[in-house]
Design an enzyme around this catalytic site. Structure first.
Site, PDB file in Angstrom:
ATOM      1  N   ASP A 182     -13.092  -1.568   0.266  1.00 46.12           N
ATOM      2  CA  ASP A 182     -13.114  -2.813  -0.507  1.00 46.12           C
ATOM      3  C   ASP A 182     -14.125  -3.829   0.011  1.00 46.12           C
ATOM      4  O   ASP A 182     -14.132  -4.977  -0.431  1.00 46.12           O
ATOM      5  CB  ASP A 182     -11.717  -3.430  -0.562  1.00 46.12           C
ATOM      6  CG  ASP A 182     -11.188  -3.815   0.808  1.00 46.12           C
ATOM      7  OD1 ASP A 182     -11.577  -3.161   1.799  1.00 46.12           O
ATOM      8  OD2 ASP A 182     -10.390  -4.762   0.904  1.00 46.12           O
ATOM      9  N   GLU A 238     -10.808  -6.916  15.942  1.00 48.59           N
ATOM     10  CA  GLU A 238     -11.249  -5.634  16.473  1.00 48.59           C
ATOM     11  C   GLU A 238     -11.302  -4.554  15.397  1.00 48.59           C
ATOM     12  O   GLU A 238     -12.011  -3.577  15.540  1.00 48.59           O
ATOM     13  CB  GLU A 238     -10.344  -5.184  17.620  1.00 48.59           C
ATOM     14  CG  GLU A 238      -8.836  -5.187  17.330  1.00 48.59           C
ATOM     15  CD  GLU A 238      -8.367  -4.180  16.331  1.00 48.59           C
ATOM     16  OE1 GLU A 238      -8.906  -3.070  16.336  1.00 48.59           O
ATOM     17  OE2 GLU A 238      -7.478  -4.518  15.532  1.00 48.59           O
ATOM     18  N   SER A 239     -10.543  -4.753  14.315  1.00 45.71           N
ATOM     19  CA  SER A 239     -10.476  -3.742  13.258  1.00 45.71           C
ATOM     20  C   SER A 239     -11.675  -3.833  12.321  1.00 45.71           C
ATOM     21  O   SER A 239     -11.537  -3.658  11.116  1.00 45.71           O
ATOM     22  CB  SER A 239      -9.178  -3.896  12.484  1.00 45.71           C
ATOM     23  OG  SER A 239      -9.073  -5.210  11.970  1.00 45.71           O
ATOM     24  N   THR A 282      -2.574 -10.069  14.294  1.00 45.69           N
ATOM     25  CA  THR A 282      -3.420  -9.221  13.457  1.00 45.69           C
ATOM     26  C   THR A 282      -3.163  -9.528  11.982  1.00 45.69           C
ATOM     27  O   THR A 282      -2.019  -9.641  11.561  1.00 45.69           O
ATOM     28  CB  THR A 282      -3.096  -7.746  13.741  1.00 45.69           C
ATOM     29  OG1 THR A 282      -3.492  -7.466  15.080  1.00 45.69           O
ATOM     30  CG2 THR A 282      -3.821  -6.824  12.779  1.00 45.69           C
ATOM     31  N   SER A 311      -8.077  -0.669   0.821  1.00 41.52           N
ATOM     32  CA  SER A 311      -9.060  -0.904   1.874  1.00 41.52           C
ATOM     33  C   SER A 311      -9.811   0.354   2.295  1.00 41.52           C
ATOM     34  O   SER A 311     -10.414   1.034   1.482  1.00 41.52           O
ATOM     35  CB  SER A 311      -8.354  -1.563   3.050  1.00 41.52           C
ATOM     36  OG  SER A 311      -9.271  -1.916   4.030  1.00 41.52           O
ATOM     37  N   HIS A 312      -9.679   0.687   3.578  1.00 44.78           N
ATOM     38  CA  HIS A 312     -10.450   1.773   4.182  1.00 44.78           C
ATOM     39  C   HIS A 312      -9.754   3.122   4.017  1.00 44.78           C
ATOM     40  O   HIS A 312     -10.219   4.108   4.580  1.00 44.78           O
ATOM     41  CB  HIS A 312     -10.607   1.460   5.662  1.00 44.78           C
ATOM     42  CG  HIS A 312      -9.286   1.169   6.302  1.00 44.78           C
ATOM     43  ND1 HIS A 312      -8.569   0.047   5.999  1.00 44.78           N
ATOM     44  CD2 HIS A 312      -8.531   1.876   7.164  1.00 44.78           C
ATOM     45  CE1 HIS A 312      -7.424   0.060   6.665  1.00 44.78           C
ATOM     46  NE2 HIS A 312      -7.377   1.161   7.380  1.00 44.78           N
ATOM     47  N   ARG A 343       0.846  -1.206   0.000  1.00 39.75           N
ATOM     48  CA  ARG A 343       0.000   0.000   0.000  1.00 39.75           C
ATOM     49  C   ARG A 343       0.868   1.237   0.000  1.00 39.75           C
ATOM     50  O   ARG A 343       1.734   1.386   0.855  1.00 39.75           O
ATOM     51  CB  ARG A 343      -0.909   0.023   1.213  1.00 39.75           C
ATOM     52  CG  ARG A 343      -1.925  -1.086   1.145  1.00 39.75           C
ATOM     53  CD  ARG A 343      -3.147  -0.792   1.957  1.00 39.75           C
ATOM     54  NE  ARG A 343      -4.024  -1.942   1.874  1.00 39.75           N
ATOM     55  CZ  ARG A 343      -4.757  -2.396   2.870  1.00 39.75           C
ATOM     56  NH1 ARG A 343      -4.736  -1.779   4.039  1.00 39.75           N
ATOM     57  NH2 ARG A 343      -5.535  -3.438   2.709  1.00 39.75           N
ATOM     58  N   ASP A 389     -16.487  -0.741   4.166  1.00 33.68           N
ATOM     59  CA  ASP A 389     -15.346   0.125   3.809  1.00 33.68           C
ATOM     60  C   ASP A 389     -15.036   0.104   2.319  1.00 33.68           C
ATOM     61  O   ASP A 389     -15.798  -0.454   1.526  1.00 33.68           O
ATOM     62  CB  ASP A 389     -14.117  -0.292   4.621  1.00 33.68           C
ATOM     63  CG  ASP A 389     -13.546  -1.609   4.145  1.00 33.68           C
ATOM     64  OD1 ASP A 389     -14.333  -2.445   3.657  1.00 33.68           O
ATOM     65  OD2 ASP A 389     -12.323  -1.803   4.238  1.00 33.68           O
ATOM     66  N   ASP A 396     -14.647  -5.314   2.997  1.00 31.78           N
ATOM     67  CA  ASP A 396     -14.408  -6.399   3.950  1.00 31.78           C
ATOM     68  C   ASP A 396     -14.654  -5.995   5.402  1.00 31.78           C
ATOM     69  O   ASP A 396     -14.767  -6.848   6.261  1.00 31.78           O
ATOM     70  CB  ASP A 396     -13.014  -7.028   3.763  1.00 31.78           C
ATOM     71  CG  ASP A 396     -11.885  -6.034   3.858  1.00 31.78           C
ATOM     72  OD1 ASP A 396     -12.145  -4.854   4.150  1.00 31.78           O
ATOM     73  OD2 ASP A 396     -10.720  -6.435   3.632  1.00 31.78           O
ATOM     74  N   ARG A 397     -14.734  -4.688   5.677  1.00 35.01           N
ATOM     75  CA  ARG A 397     -14.983  -4.261   7.061  1.00 35.01           C
ATOM     76  C   ARG A 397     -16.453  -3.915   7.266  1.00 35.01           C
ATOM     77  O   ARG A 397     -17.170  -3.668   6.288  1.00 35.01           O
ATOM     78  CB  ARG A 397     -14.143  -3.027   7.387  1.00 35.01           C
ATOM     79  CG  ARG A 397     -12.665  -3.286   7.321  1.00 35.01           C
ATOM     80  CD  ARG A 397     -11.880  -2.077   7.744  1.00 35.01           C
ATOM     81  NE  ARG A 397     -10.470  -2.405   7.785  1.00 35.01           N
ATOM     82  CZ  ARG A 397      -9.583  -1.864   8.613  1.00 35.01           C
ATOM     83  NH1 ARG A 397      -9.954  -0.931   9.458  1.00 35.01           N
ATOM     84  NH2 ARG A 397      -8.322  -2.227   8.592  1.00 35.01           N
ATOM     85  N   LYS A 435     -12.290 -11.335   5.394  1.00 40.80           N
ATOM     86  CA  LYS A 435     -13.391 -10.820   6.192  1.00 40.80           C
ATOM     87  C   LYS A 435     -14.412 -10.235   5.239  1.00 40.80           C
ATOM     88  O   LYS A 435     -14.089  -9.900   4.108  1.00 40.80           O
ATOM     89  CB  LYS A 435     -12.892  -9.803   7.207  1.00 40.80           C
ATOM     90  CG  LYS A 435     -12.121  -8.615   6.655  1.00 40.80           C
ATOM     91  CD  LYS A 435     -11.518  -7.863   7.826  1.00 40.80           C
ATOM     92  CE  LYS A 435     -10.824  -6.580   7.399  1.00 40.80           C
ATOM     93  NZ  LYS A 435      -9.477  -6.838   6.853  1.00 40.80           N
TER      94      LYS A 435
HETATM   95  C1  G16 Z   1      -5.988  -5.391   7.190  1.00 39.04           C
HETATM   96  C2  G16 Z   1      -6.127  -6.857   7.386  1.00 39.04           C
HETATM   97  C3  G16 Z   1      -6.863  -7.117   8.677  1.00 39.04           C
HETATM   98  C4  G16 Z   1      -6.179  -6.444   9.826  1.00 39.04           C
HETATM   99  C5  G16 Z   1      -5.991  -4.998   9.538  1.00 39.04           C
HETATM  100  C6  G16 Z   1      -5.114  -4.442  10.602  1.00 39.04           C
HETATM  101  O1  G16 Z   1      -7.259  -4.828   7.035  1.00 39.04           O
HETATM  102  O2  G16 Z   1      -6.841  -7.431   6.320  1.00 39.04           O
HETATM  103  O3  G16 Z   1      -6.953  -8.483   8.857  1.00 39.04           O
HETATM  104  O4  G16 Z   1      -6.908  -6.550  11.007  1.00 39.04           O
HETATM  105  O5  G16 Z   1      -5.348  -4.827   8.302  1.00 39.04           O
HETATM  106  O6  G16 Z   1      -4.715  -3.204  10.299  1.00 39.04           O
HETATM  107  P1  G16 Z   1      -3.553  -2.524  11.095  1.00 39.04           P
HETATM  108  O7  G16 Z   1      -2.296  -3.319  10.841  1.00 39.04           O
HETATM  109  O8  G16 Z   1      -3.543  -1.157  10.513  1.00 39.04           O
HETATM  110  O9  G16 Z   1      -3.945  -2.543  12.536  1.00 39.04           O
HETATM  111  P2  G16 Z   1      -7.694  -4.096   5.696  1.00 39.04           P
HETATM  112  O10 G16 Z   1      -9.163  -3.857   5.873  1.00 39.04           O
HETATM  113  O11 G16 Z   1      -6.845  -2.858   5.683  1.00 39.04           O
HETATM  114  O12 G16 Z   1      -7.358  -5.061   4.610  1.00 39.04           O
END
Ligand code: G16
Length: 542
Positions: free
Chosen positions: A278, A363-364, A343, A112-113, A21, A276, A280-281, A375
């Site tokens: 993509d 938790e995220s 995580t 993602s978000h 990213r 979010d 998944d959240r 997710k």
């Molecule tokens: C990604 C992973 C999640 C994880 C999150 C943690 O989320 O897919 O499983 O919980 O990162 O983020 P951080 O390392 O910032 O705490 P996403 O939605 O960004 O793909």
């Protein structure tokens, strides 16, 4: 004609928690995306003639990288590419498509978000044939490859018209532009009681879903409005936009504040949710209540049997280490396994593949099950709706009954965003140095029982992942966890996770920050956050 193009490596292509990213201008550097994609292909074997799935969350620059990836897939010998119409595939839908069509793997383009736009965030992630994020040994190998890569392969071929579904061809490789929604919607129909949810909506139950101008718009509109009969307009911001309408597509209490205000205000909707960038959240709210993601996984697990897809019960539950222990209590009562992982959704893959767990959560704002290997925001919304349709009680009542039965895990996450990377690393190093002396000492009147840096031993493949977060456990079960985010794109983000278990129902109505005040002060005292970062408050509190 396959072209072998000379390139020079970049040294900053380390995949984070969820792929590579960076800001768009970084990805737009010469050969930056090509180097990473070729490095992925170079670390895979046996894909000749096989299928690759490509899609993304529709953010700015998706269209450019999708065409590059299609040409490179052709040059590298893939036999077929499945790509979502307009380049759209939510992350969980991509996971499902990989599994359903037995693809070799998939490339998901998303940050993602994080925000989208010419100066905002972009990302590339590789998912394996089980539909899940590449495991750590593969992302490590990809990073090593990016440091030495000298050439990449592509073909001269026109862009594929992604606006229409259909069959195309790129230099002899088949390209199918597929409807991004239909397979996913069909999967949801196998898991949930759509008739019961339709009846719930018909009874006057009111719901609002904010797709945040991101990828879930088409999915939510098809499923919630068309198939489940919620009134038109239930889905807000339902058209995916390259810049998410200048919004931050993170369904938390800051960026989806309007939903929180709506459920806490006069005439609240019965249920409100968001997803979010993509897809998944998730964010789950009901009249007068916000369900924390940690509570959500516990409550979904406790009630999952009410949905047809989970009527047989659960094999086990997995949660990431910083996620609260609420799910552990449910697993204990159900007599099923509970697993604590680092995580990152990728750590759930082995447990799901081995059939050890059915439901996972973080938790995220991530919850999901063995239906895919990511997710899944909309899945969480639909499971909640199925539970609400079966129980016919207000969400707030379901939550309060759960607390009364299991106790309440007060929980909050404090994020300090965009702090200097050197300072953040120094803070974590300092904490790690202190760890051996912490057990047995008192902070703010609370006694520390144990303090460590979490190491995970994967029970399926035996691999070990260390330095996964500093844990301070107090007598009585309260806990503080510190870790640096693996998904930020500017500077470092320090996350502090604070948890306190309260068994007494008479004490379940306290404001969360108040209930955690002593621990919050202790968190600063132990890590010296204010002193080292110069910040007197977190950027985001969830
Ligand atoms: C990604 C992973 C999640 C994880 C999150 C943690 O989320 O897919 O499983 O919980 O990162 O983020 P951080 O390392 O910032 O705490 P996403 O939605 O960004 O793909």
């Amino acid at each position: 004609m396959i072209e072998t193009v000379s390139t020079t490596p970049y040294q900053d292509q380390k995949p984070g928690t969820s792929g590579l990213r960076k800001k768009v201008p970084v990805f737009a550097q010469p050969n930056y995306a090509e180097n990473f994609i070729q490095s992925v292909f170079d670390c895979l074997s046996g894909f000749e003639g096989k299928t690759l799935v490509i899609g993304g969350d529709g953010r700015y620059y998706n269209d450019v990288v999708i065409q590059k990836a299609i040409r490179m897939a052709a040059a590298n010998g893939f036999g077929r590419v499945l790509v979502g119409q307009n380049g759209i595939l939510s992350t969980p839908a991509a996971s499902h498509i990989i599994r359903k069509y037995e693809a070799f793997g998939g490339i998901i383009l998303s940050a993602s978000h994080n925000p989208g736009g010419p100066e905002e965030d972009f990302g590339i992630k590789y998912n394996a044939s089980n539909g899940g994020p590449a495991p750590e040994h593969l992302t490590d190998a990809i990073f090593e490859r990016t440091k030495t890569i000298e050439t990449y392969k592509t073909v001269q071929a026109p862009d594929i018209d992604l606006s229409k579904t259909g069959n195309y061809d790129t230099a002899g490789m088949a390209v199918e532009v597929i409807d991004p929604v239909s397979d996913y919607a069909a999967l949801m129909e196998t898991l949930f009681d759509f008739d019961a949810i339709r009846d719930l909506f018909a009874s006057g139950f009111s719901i609002t879903f904010d797709a945040m101008s991101a990828v879930t718009g088409p999915y939510a509109t098809e499923i919630i409005e068309r198939r489940l009969g919620a009134p038109a307009g239930t889905v807000l911001n339902g058209t995916p936009l390259p810049d998410f309408g200048h919004h931050h597509p993170d369904p938390n209490l800051v960026h989806a504040r309007h939903l929180y205000d709506a459920v806490m205000g006069a005439n609240p909707p019965d249920f409100a949710a968001a997803s979010d960038g993509d897809g998944d959240r998730n964010l789950i709210l009901g009249a007068g209540i916000f369900v924390t993601p940690s509570d959500s996984v516990a409550m979904l697990a406790a009630n999952a049997h009410l949905a047809p897809g989970y009527a047989k019960g659960l094999a086990g539950i997995a949660r990431s280490m910083p996620t609260s222990g609420a799910a552990d209590r449910v697993a204990g009562k159900l007599g099923i396994g509970i697993f604590e992982t680092p995580t990152g959704w990728k750590f759930f893959g082995n447990l799901l593949d081995a059939g050890k767990v059915t439901i996972c959560g973080e938790e995220s704002a991530g919850t999901g099950s063995d239906h895919v290997r990511e997710k899944d925001g909309l899945w969480a919304v639909l499971l909640w709706l199925n539970i609400l349709a079966a129980r016919r009680e207000p969400l707030k009542q379901i939550v309060e009954k759960h607390w009364a039965e299991y106790g309440r895990n007060y929980y909050s996450r404090h994020d300090y965003e965009a702090i200097d990377t050197g300072i953040a690393n120094g803070l974590m190093d300092g904490l790690r140095e202190k760890l051996p002396g912490l057990a047995g000492t008192e902070v703010n009147g609370m006694k520390i029982e144990t303090a460590d840096d979490f190491t995970y031993h994967d029970p399926v493949d035996g691999s070990t992942s260390s330095h996964q977060g500093v844990r301070i456990l107090f007598e009585g079960g309260s806990r503080i966890v510190y870790r640096l985010s693996g998904t930020g794109t500017s500077g470092a983000t320090l996350r502090v996770y604070i948890e306190r278990y309260e068994p007494d129902p008479a004490l379940h109505g306290i404001d969360t920050q108040e209930a955690l005040a002593d621990l919050i002060a202790a968190a600063d005292e132990i890590a010296q956050i204010a002193k080292l970062t110069g910040r007197d408050a977190p950027t985001v509190i969830t």
